[in-house]
Design a protein around this motif. Structure first.
Motif, short mmCIF file in Angstrom:
data_model
loop_
_atom_site.label_atom_id
_atom_site.label_comp_id
_atom_site.label_asym_id
_atom_site.label_seq_id
_atom_site.Cartn_x
_atom_site.Cartn_y
_atom_site.Cartn_z
N SER A 1 16.13 3.19 -16.52
CA SER A 1 17.34 4.01 -16.55
C SER A 1 18.22 3.68 -17.76
O SER A 1 18.99 4.53 -18.21
CB SER A 1 18.14 3.83 -15.27
OG SER A 1 18.59 2.50 -15.16
N THR A 2 18.10 2.48 -18.30
CA THR A 2 18.97 2.09 -19.42
C THR A 2 18.27 2.15 -20.77
O THR A 2 18.90 2.50 -21.76
CB THR A 2 19.54 0.68 -19.23
OG1 THR A 2 18.46 -0.24 -19.06
CG2 THR A 2 20.45 0.63 -18.03
N GLN B 1 13.02 12.36 -22.78
CA GLN B 1 14.47 12.25 -22.99
C GLN B 1 14.92 13.14 -24.14
O GLN B 1 15.94 13.82 -24.05
CB GLN B 1 14.86 10.81 -23.29
CG GLN B 1 14.90 9.92 -22.08
CD GLN B 1 16.02 10.31 -21.15
OE1 GLN B 1 15.77 10.84 -20.08
NE2 GLN B 1 17.24 10.06 -21.53
N HIS C 1 18.15 5.50 -22.48
CA HIS C 1 19.48 6.10 -22.60
C HIS C 1 19.91 6.09 -24.06
O HIS C 1 19.92 5.07 -24.71
CB HIS C 1 20.49 5.32 -21.75
CG HIS C 1 21.85 5.92 -21.78
ND1 HIS C 1 22.13 7.10 -21.15
CD2 HIS C 1 22.99 5.52 -22.37
CE1 HIS C 1 23.40 7.39 -21.34
NE2 HIS C 1 23.94 6.45 -22.07
N TRP D 1 17.37 16.47 -23.83
CA TRP D 1 18.60 16.61 -24.59
C TRP D 1 18.57 17.88 -25.44
O TRP D 1 19.59 18.56 -25.59
CB TRP D 1 18.83 15.40 -25.49
CG TRP D 1 20.15 15.50 -26.18
CD1 TRP D 1 21.35 15.10 -25.70
CD2 TRP D 1 20.40 16.07 -27.47
NE1 TRP D 1 22.33 15.37 -26.61
CE2 TRP D 1 21.77 15.97 -27.71
CE3 TRP D 1 19.59 16.64 -28.43
CZ2 TRP D 1 22.37 16.43 -28.87
CZ3 TRP D 1 20.18 17.10 -29.59
CH2 TRP D 1 21.55 16.99 -29.80
#
Length: 145
Positions: free
Chosen positions: A10-11, A70, A14, A74
């Motif tokens: 999750s991090t 990811q 990011h 985005w």
């Protein structure tokens, strides 16, 4: 595995949507991911287990797939936001003047997205139509492998 998914997965990715990673840089990130999975699963190098089998056993995608997903997520989000927002202006903007430095060209953000779209079998011309249809833009295909 639950802690690894909650904390690391999750991090770590990011902010990865803002990176213009070269393939060499992505390749350097993969050993960290695989080393952690092997430690969690208790698999030693002497066991001669391939990375694909480790990923299958962990039920996780590769780091390449995570980063690509990811970035595409985005990209779909940036396309759907209003035209006056800064991320969309930067995504579609062009420089009025200027030159790129001499020598080997630096990888630009758009080239990373084009590469991701190509790897995901999404038409680079029609990606905007697809992004409007579904907010889960990168999940329109089965998997990245």
């Amino acid at each position: 595995m639950a802690i690894y998914r909650a904390c690391f997965l999750s991090t770590f990715p990011h902010g990865s949507e803002c990176w213009a990673l070269y393939s060499k840089q992505e390749i350097k990130l993969n050993p960290f991911h695989m080393r952690n999975l092997r430690r969690i699963l208790g698999i030693k190098w002497s066991d001669h287990v391939t990375n694909n089998k480790v990923l299958t056993q962990a039920r996780l995608p590769s780091i390449f797939s995570l980063l690509r997903e990811q970035r595409l997520r985005w990209l779909g989000h940036a396309h759907r936001i209003p035209d006056y927002r800064i991320p969309k202006v930067l995504l579609y903007g062009e420089l009025a003047s200027g030159k790129r430095t001499l020598g080997w060209p630096h990888l630009r953000y758009r080239e990373v997205f084009k590469r991701d779209l190509q790897l995901a079998d999404i038409d680079a011309v029609r990606w905007e139509e697809i992004a409007k249809i579904d907010e889960k833009f990168p999940q329109l295909w089965n998997s990245f492998s």
